[in-house]
Design a protein around this motif. Structure first.
Motif, PDB file in Angstrom:
ATOM      1  N   GLY A   1      42.312   3.957 114.623  1.00 14.85           N
ATOM      2  CA  GLY A   1      41.083   3.260 114.961  1.00 14.85           C
ATOM      3  C   GLY A   1      40.272   2.873 113.750  1.00 14.85           C
ATOM      4  O   GLY A   1      39.782   1.746 113.649  1.00 14.85           O
TER       5      GLY A   1
ATOM      6  N   TRP B   1      45.269  -4.870 104.657  1.00 16.37           N
ATOM      7  CA  TRP B   1      45.313  -4.566 106.095  1.00 16.37           C
ATOM      8  C   TRP B   1      46.611  -5.070 106.713  1.00 16.37           C
ATOM      9  O   TRP B   1      47.209  -4.397 107.568  1.00 16.37           O
ATOM     10  CB  TRP B   1      44.113  -5.223 106.786  1.00 16.37           C
TER      11      TRP B   1
ATOM     12  N   SER C   1      41.908   0.069 111.921  1.00 15.81           N
ATOM     13  CA  SER C   1      41.809  -1.205 112.623  1.00 15.81           C
ATOM     14  C   SER C   1      40.406  -1.779 112.581  1.00 15.81           C
ATOM     15  O   SER C   1      40.215  -2.975 112.357  1.00 15.81           O
ATOM     16  CB  SER C   1      42.251  -1.025 114.082  1.00 15.81           C
ATOM     17  N   GLU C   2      39.408  -0.917 112.774  1.00 17.46           N
ATOM     18  CA  GLU C   2      38.040  -1.410 112.950  1.00 17.46           C
ATOM     19  C   GLU C   2      37.216  -1.428 111.662  1.00 17.46           C
ATOM     20  O   GLU C   2      36.146  -2.034 111.649  1.00 17.46           O
ATOM     21  CB  GLU C   2      37.324  -0.544 113.996  1.00 17.46           C
ATOM     22  N   SER C   3      37.677  -0.758 110.617  1.00 16.49           N
ATOM     23  CA  SER C   3      36.867  -0.661 109.396  1.00 16.49           C
ATOM     24  C   SER C   3      37.554  -1.255 108.177  1.00 16.49           C
ATOM     25  O   SER C   3      37.112  -1.030 107.051  1.00 16.49           O
ATOM     26  CB  SER C   3      36.519   0.816 109.126  1.00 16.49           C
TER      27      SER C   3
ATOM     28  N   THR D   1      38.840  -4.747 106.308  1.00 17.96           N
ATOM     29  CA  THR D   1      38.783  -6.206 106.311  1.00 17.96           C
ATOM     30  C   THR D   1      40.189  -6.774 106.398  1.00 17.96           C
ATOM     31  O   THR D   1      41.155  -6.188 105.919  1.00 17.96           O
ATOM     32  CB  THR D   1      38.095  -6.725 105.036  1.00 17.96           C
ATOM     33  N   ARG D   2      40.267  -7.957 106.988  1.00 17.99           N
ATOM     34  CA  ARG D   2      41.581  -8.561 107.255  1.00 17.99           C
ATOM     35  C   ARG D   2      42.142  -9.235 106.011  1.00 17.99           C
ATOM     36  O   ARG D   2      42.281 -10.452 105.922  1.00 17.99           O
ATOM     37  CB  ARG D   2      41.463  -9.560 108.408  1.00 17.99           C
TER      38      ARG D   2
END
Length: 852
Positions: free
Chosen positions: A668, A680, A671-673, A675-676
């Protein structure tokens, strides 16, 4: 009769008894508390034993959560040890510190002048201040160091000085660290942890802050950029994750905002040092090296080095990169130099050395050698040219035969030894076993030399031990470390921060291709091992829940298939998957709990978690602090949790539940913290490829060859792949193979299905950088596209059909294509993005272990 509970004793510095005939940092020779210790004494008095022990536990917990460790060599090889921090700080008053500070600043200037002379004019040798053999017999001296240009007009930018206090309160220098002094990161971590536990006492003591020193360090590194850009790329060169510097280098890089690199991340092209990234070469302006001088450039120095960069010395000579500290700075920390520094200071600076060395004798001189051999019992013996973590030899503790061997070695090669007078270290209070005890103390102080002068860090890395001889080793030795507070009589400015000023202009940008391929590789495998650990844990839990149930094992048709799946992923012996061999193997209910703890299974749970932690450590500066703490907890708690469970099936299931929770927490946060960026994408690529591989293996072991009652098998597979809730919401309690296969194979909306994984993989690969000359799809894209196409055209009804041979041929062919294709896809990605330059061999070099 009235029962009364005993009153708990209170940690009181008033009751603290110092060691006789030693200088004590806390109390005077008359037993009075030194005034600058009063705030600490008041606070300890208010805590009581219970409060003090609670603070000890909090410190240990913070150190554990932050993953503060150091690597040491043991009989079993390189071992990771937890960092230990004392619950009581060392407090030094401002007046005493001012004298020490002046001596440390002067010493830095002396060492700078000596090093500049040895690598240049060599006046000290010509005028016989330093014997020629101290230089020419030194295996660390390389001709390539001579006349190497300095950067910013200095050779020594960051230095450290190891000191101890004698019985009269005088500080003595035991050694210098000028190559790449270690300990700054640990010192900073000690201050952060101690401040969190004792914030009010830090303020009451008016403790001088450390932030200004690190702010100066960061600004100084940037100022050294040859092209003086507004925001130069400053890199910290680390030996790698197997080094004793692993934690500290990642910690400093994150704190100072530097790019952490290894030698394989760098390339010298046309005299310019560059960072190799997925998008090409990016110039590096400043390199803060934590790699040995002799390992910096395999073209001119060490023949076996893989830690340095071929052509680095050329880049330095052409002044296209600033290297901190200068290559060759190892010469200034040579132990054999210590006896000659006072005379060198007089010649080069016209000043007496205000901070004296502990009496040191280089055995290369006949007079000194004779003295050493006649006074062995009052001396310790060290190597003359190398600073290492090996403790010095105390002849007074040797057997007669060992003593004779030492004497023979000194007589045979006297130039290779120095002797030092035994030093009586001062003591300071330590909380141990519910009481205050005096332990011996040693300090490592740090200095920063800039164009404006020398700035001394207001504090030190303090080490304490009940055994004095332990303090003669490296900074990682000793029982405990301490936060060192320099107190002041005036309030301290708290405005200094490493944050930029509010009005500072920053060029906006998006992170893109500037990702080293080494980092991408570790992130890719971090994702794979994290997903593999989750898959193994879920399958183990699914199997153990059934074994621990009330039904007979023979009444569960899904159990042999689940065991076959465990065998396929390497968690248990393959014999459990072979019909007829189960009677010759240990019972399943006895074997499964122990298999969780088996570290000899190369693809088992414990080995997988170990690999996950190792890859995370290698990119610690690239993942969030929260994510790393979760990984740290997984690594340290997995063995403890399962080992405490023993053979209790209920406890084993509980521990597996906790492990899954931690793994999901990491997923989690990732995924949520994150940057793309490409970082990542490689992490996600690893996860998706591994999830697809694990799912294909599980379905191949459970669904290809049907059994009479498939509902229980389908339920077990759905449970192991975390898809039971989705299935129930669609089909209620009607469990059948066709909808199960559809949900787990062809349904692109299910994040656990094979189709979902291949769709994500294809999308991620398409977003990675491609060479301008490449036309069409790359090999990795072609493999991913073929597998995704096979899944998209697959018919779940057809996949569930049973053929004449009592198997599902369409499902089997599809799974075989994936099981073959996924490793090929992983190899194609590695070949395209993750291949590094191999080891370069060179002509000359010396291999000697070093430590800073």
């Amino acid at each position: 009769m009235v029962l009364t509970s005993p009153v708990a004793s209170t940690p009181s510095l008033g009751d603290y008894v110092a060691t006789p005939e030693r200088f004590d940092e806390c109390k005077t020779p008359g037993g009075k508390l030194r005034p600058h210790w009063q705030p600490v004494a008041n606070y300890l008095q208010s805590l009581g034993n219970q409060g003090m022990n609670e603070r000890v536990a909090t410190i240990d917990e913070l150190v554990h959560e932050n993953g503060t460790t150091f690597n040491v060599d043991s009989e079993e090889g390189r071992a990771v040890r937890p960092w230990r921090l004392s619950s009581i700080p060392l407090v030094i008053d401002s007046a005493s510190w001012a004298k020490l500070e002046a001596g440390l600043a002067q010493r830095t200037l002396v060492l700078e002048a000596v090093l500049d002379d040895l690598l240049g004019e060599q006046r000290l040798v010509k005028e016989k201040i330093i014997p020629p053999d101290v230089l020419w017999a030194n295996p660390y001296f390389q001709r390539a160091y001579h006349q190497m240009p300095s950067c910013g007009g200095k050779r020594l930018h960051i230095t450290a000085t190891d000191i101890a206090r004698a019985t009269d309160g005088t500080w003595w220098v035991t050694s210098d660290r000028t190559r790449a002094p270690s300990g700054l990161g640990y010192l900073l971590e000690n201050r952060i942890v101690t401040t969190r536990v004792f914030p009010q006492v830090v303020r009451q003591c008016n403790t001088r802050r450390l932030a200004s020193f690190f702010d100066s360090l960061r600004s100084h590194l940037r100022s050294l950029a040859p092209r003086m850009r507004d925001n130069p790329r400053v890199a910290l060169l680390t030996p790698g994750h197997d080094s004793y510097r692993e934690f500290e280098d990642a910690y400093l890089a994150r704190y100072l905002g530097l790019t952490l690199v290894e030698g394989t991340d760098l390339a010298a092209r046309g005299g310019q040092l560059n960072l190799k990234t997925l998008g090409g070469l990016l110039p590096i302006e400043v390199l803060w090296r934590h790699v040995s001088d002799r390992k910096c450039d395999p073209l001119e120095l060490d023949p076996d080095s893989i830690e340095g960069v071929t052509g680095l010395l050329r880049s330095v000579r052409e002044q296209n990169v600033a290297v901190v500290n200068s290559v060759g700075s190892v010469m200034a920390q040579t132990p054999a130099l210590l006896p000659f520094l006072p005379a060198a200071s007089q010649l080069l600076l016209g000043e007496s050395l205000s901070l004296p060395n502990v009496a040191t004798y280089w055995c290369g001189g006949k007079k000194e050698c004779d003295y050493v051999l006649s006074n062995l019992d009052s001396l310790v013996i060290r190597p003359a040219f190398v600073v290492s973590g090996v403790p010095p030899v105390a002849p007074s503790t040797l057997s007669s035969s060992a003593r004779e061997e030492l004497v023979a070695a000194i007589k045979a090669k006297p130039r290779e030894f120095v002797a030092q007078q035994k030093l009586a270290h001062s003591t300071t209070p330590v909380w141990t076993d519910n009481q205050l005890e005096p332990w011996y103390l040693a300090l490592r102080c740090f200095q920063l030399q800039t164009a404006e002068g020398v700035e001394v860090l207001p504090g030190a890395l303090a080490r304490v031990s009940p055994r004095e001889q332990e303090l003669d080793r490296s900074h990682a030795s000793g029982h405990l470390t301490m936060d060192c507070w320099v107190s002041s009589t005036q309030p301290i400015d708290t405005e200094t921060t490493l944050l930029p000023p509010p009005d500072a202009k920053v060029a906006l940008k998006r992170s893109g291709d500037e990702l080293p391929s080494r980092v991408a590789e570790h992130l890719f495998w971090l994702g794979r091992y994290a997903e593999r650990a989750e898959a193994i844990t879920r399958l183990l839990r699914t199997t153990i829940v059934r074994v621990a149930g009330e039904n007979e094992l023979s009444d569960m048709p899904e159990l042999p298939r689940l065991l076959a799946a465990l065998a396929a992923i390497g968690q248990i012996e393959p014999g459990y998957a072979v019909t007829g061999l189960d009677g010759t193997l240990p019972r399943v209910e006895d074997m499964l709990p122990s298999s969780i703890m088996d570290r000899n299974q190369p693809r088992g749970l414990q080995a997988t978690i170990g690999s996950m932690v190792m890859n995370a450590r290698s990119v610690r500066d690239r993942i969030s602090i929260d994510a790393y703490r979760i990984i740290q907890r997984i690594g340290s708690d997995s063995i403890e949790r399962t080992s405490h469970a023993g053979d209790n099936m209920g406890r084993v299931i509980e521990r597996l539940n906790l492990l899954i929770t931690d793994l999901l927490a990491f997923a989690g946060v990732a995924s949520e913290s994150t940057t793309r960026t490409h970082a990542w994408r490689f992490l996600q690529l690893g996860r998706r490829i591994e999830r697809a591989d694990q799912t294909a293996e599980l379905l191949d072991a459970t669904m290809v060859n049907p059994v009479g009652n498939e509902a229980s098998v389908c339920e077990g597979v759905l449970d192991a792949l975390d898809s039971m809730m989705t299935y129930r919401s669609r089909y209620l309690n009607l469990v059948r193979p066709a909808p199960t296969i559809d949900l787990l194979v062809t349904d692109e909306t299910n994040p656990r299905s094979l189709s979902f994984q291949l769709h994500e993989i294809a999308m991620l690969i398409s977003q990675l950088p491609t060479g301008a000359k490449i036309v069409g799809l790359g090999a990795d894209e072609k493999i991913a596209s073929r597998m995704l196409h096979a899944l998209r055209i697959a018919d779940p009804i057809q996949l569930s059909e049973i053929g004449p041979n009592k198997s599902r041929p369409h499902l089997e062919r599809l799974l075989e294509q994936l099981i073959r294709g996924l490793p090929s896809l992983s190899d194609a990605i590695a070949a395209r993005y993750l291949i590094h330059t191999g080891t370069t061999q060179i002509l000359t070099g010396v291999s000697v272990p070093e430590m800073d």
